[in-house]
Scaffold this motif. Structure first.
Motif, short mmCIF file in Angstrom:
data_model
loop_
_atom_site.label_atom_id
_atom_site.label_comp_id
_atom_site.label_asym_id
_atom_site.label_seq_id
_atom_site.Cartn_x
_atom_site.Cartn_y
_atom_site.Cartn_z
N THR A 131 0.83 -1.20 0.00
CA THR A 131 0.00 0.00 0.00
C THR A 131 0.87 1.25 0.00
N GLU A 132 1.88 1.28 0.85
CA GLU A 132 2.78 2.44 0.90
C GLU A 132 3.53 2.60 -0.41
N LYS A 133 3.97 1.49 -0.99
CA LYS A 133 4.67 1.58 -2.27
C LYS A 133 3.75 2.13 -3.35
N MET A 134 2.50 1.69 -3.36
CA MET A 134 1.56 2.18 -4.36
C MET A 134 1.28 3.68 -4.19
N ILE A 135 1.26 4.16 -2.95
CA ILE A 135 1.07 5.59 -2.69
C ILE A 135 2.24 6.38 -3.27
N VAL A 136 3.45 5.90 -3.04
CA VAL A 136 4.64 6.58 -3.56
C VAL A 136 4.66 6.54 -5.08
N ILE A 137 4.36 5.36 -5.65
CA ILE A 137 4.34 5.23 -7.11
C ILE A 137 3.28 6.14 -7.72
N ASN A 138 2.11 6.21 -7.11
CA ASN A 138 1.07 7.10 -7.61
C ASN A 138 1.54 8.55 -7.61
N GLY A 139 2.20 8.96 -6.54
CA GLY A 139 2.73 10.32 -6.46
C GLY A 139 3.76 10.58 -7.55
N LEU B 214 3.92 9.03 -10.44
CA LEU B 214 3.23 9.06 -11.73
C LEU B 214 2.50 10.39 -11.95
N GLN B 215 1.95 10.93 -10.89
CA GLN B 215 1.17 12.17 -11.01
C GLN B 215 2.04 13.42 -11.04
N TYR B 216 3.08 13.44 -10.22
CA TYR B 216 3.82 14.69 -10.01
C TYR B 216 5.32 14.60 -10.29
N GLY B 217 5.80 13.43 -10.70
CA GLY B 217 7.23 13.25 -10.86
C GLY B 217 7.80 13.84 -12.14
N THR B 218 9.11 13.89 -12.16
CA THR B 218 9.82 14.27 -13.37
C THR B 218 9.66 13.15 -14.39
N PRO B 219 10.00 13.39 -15.64
CA PRO B 219 9.90 12.30 -16.63
C PRO B 219 10.67 11.05 -16.22
N GLU B 220 11.82 11.20 -15.62
CA GLU B 220 12.61 10.05 -15.15
C GLU B 220 11.89 9.32 -14.01
N GLU B 221 11.33 10.07 -13.07
CA GLU B 221 10.58 9.45 -11.96
C GLU B 221 9.35 8.71 -12.48
N LYS B 222 8.67 9.30 -13.46
CA LYS B 222 7.49 8.64 -14.03
C LYS B 222 7.88 7.34 -14.71
N LYS B 223 9.00 7.33 -15.41
CA LYS B 223 9.48 6.11 -16.06
C LYS B 223 9.79 5.04 -15.02
N ARG B 224 10.50 5.43 -13.97
CA ARG B 224 10.85 4.49 -12.90
C ARG B 224 9.60 3.97 -12.19
N ALA B 225 8.60 4.84 -12.00
CA ALA B 225 7.36 4.45 -11.34
C ALA B 225 6.61 3.42 -12.18
N LYS B 226 6.54 3.62 -13.48
CA LYS B 226 5.85 2.66 -14.35
C LYS B 226 6.53 1.30 -14.32
N GLU B 227 7.86 1.30 -14.26
CA GLU B 227 8.59 0.03 -14.17
C GLU B 227 8.32 -0.67 -12.84
N SER B 228 8.30 0.08 -11.76
CA SER B 228 8.02 -0.49 -10.44
C SER B 228 6.58 -0.98 -10.34
N LEU B 229 5.70 -0.26 -10.98
CA LEU B 229 4.28 -0.61 -10.92
C LEU B 229 4.03 -2.00 -11.46
N GLN B 230 4.72 -2.40 -12.51
CA GLN B 230 4.47 -3.69 -13.14
C GLN B 230 4.69 -4.84 -12.17
N ASN C 19 -7.07 4.33 -15.99
CA ASN C 19 -6.66 3.99 -17.34
C ASN C 19 -5.17 3.87 -17.57
N PHE C 20 -4.33 4.33 -16.65
CA PHE C 20 -2.89 4.27 -16.89
C PHE C 20 -2.29 2.91 -16.55
#
Length: 86
Positions: A18-26, A28-44, A74-75
């Motif tokens: 749950t905590e990891k998903m909260i961080v990943i969501n943040g 994805l929503q507010y991160g830099t392009p690099e953070e968003k890329k890393r979040a999508k990889e972690s999400l899988q 949808n993401f």
């Protein structure tokens, strides 16, 4: 009606995911392009664990309690699961 269940995970595992998903969501929503890329990889990998452990009714209950729309989901591939019984 089935009850929401989580199998194969303990309370601590669920809390950590749950905590990891909260961080990943943040990220994805507010991160830099690099953070968003890393979040999508972690999400899988986290998503695979969740999908193997949580029943449909737990997803439905979470969607109801969090007031999530299909557009909100949808993401990820979980959009099809959350909206399966909607």
């Amino acid at each position: 009606m089935n009850k929401p269940t989580i199998k194969g995970l303990g309370q601590l595992d669920v809390a950590v995911l749950t905590e990891k998903m909260i961080v990943i969501n943040g990220m994805l929503q507010y991160g830099t392009p690099e953070e968003k890329k890393r979040a999508k990889e972690s999400l899988q990998s986290i998503q695979n664990t969740i999908l193997a452990s949580v029943n449909q009714e737990a997803f439905n209950q979470a969607r109801y309690e969090l007031k999530l729309s299909t557009d909100d989901l949808n993401f990820t591939d979980t959009a099809r699961i959350f909206s399966a019984n909607s």
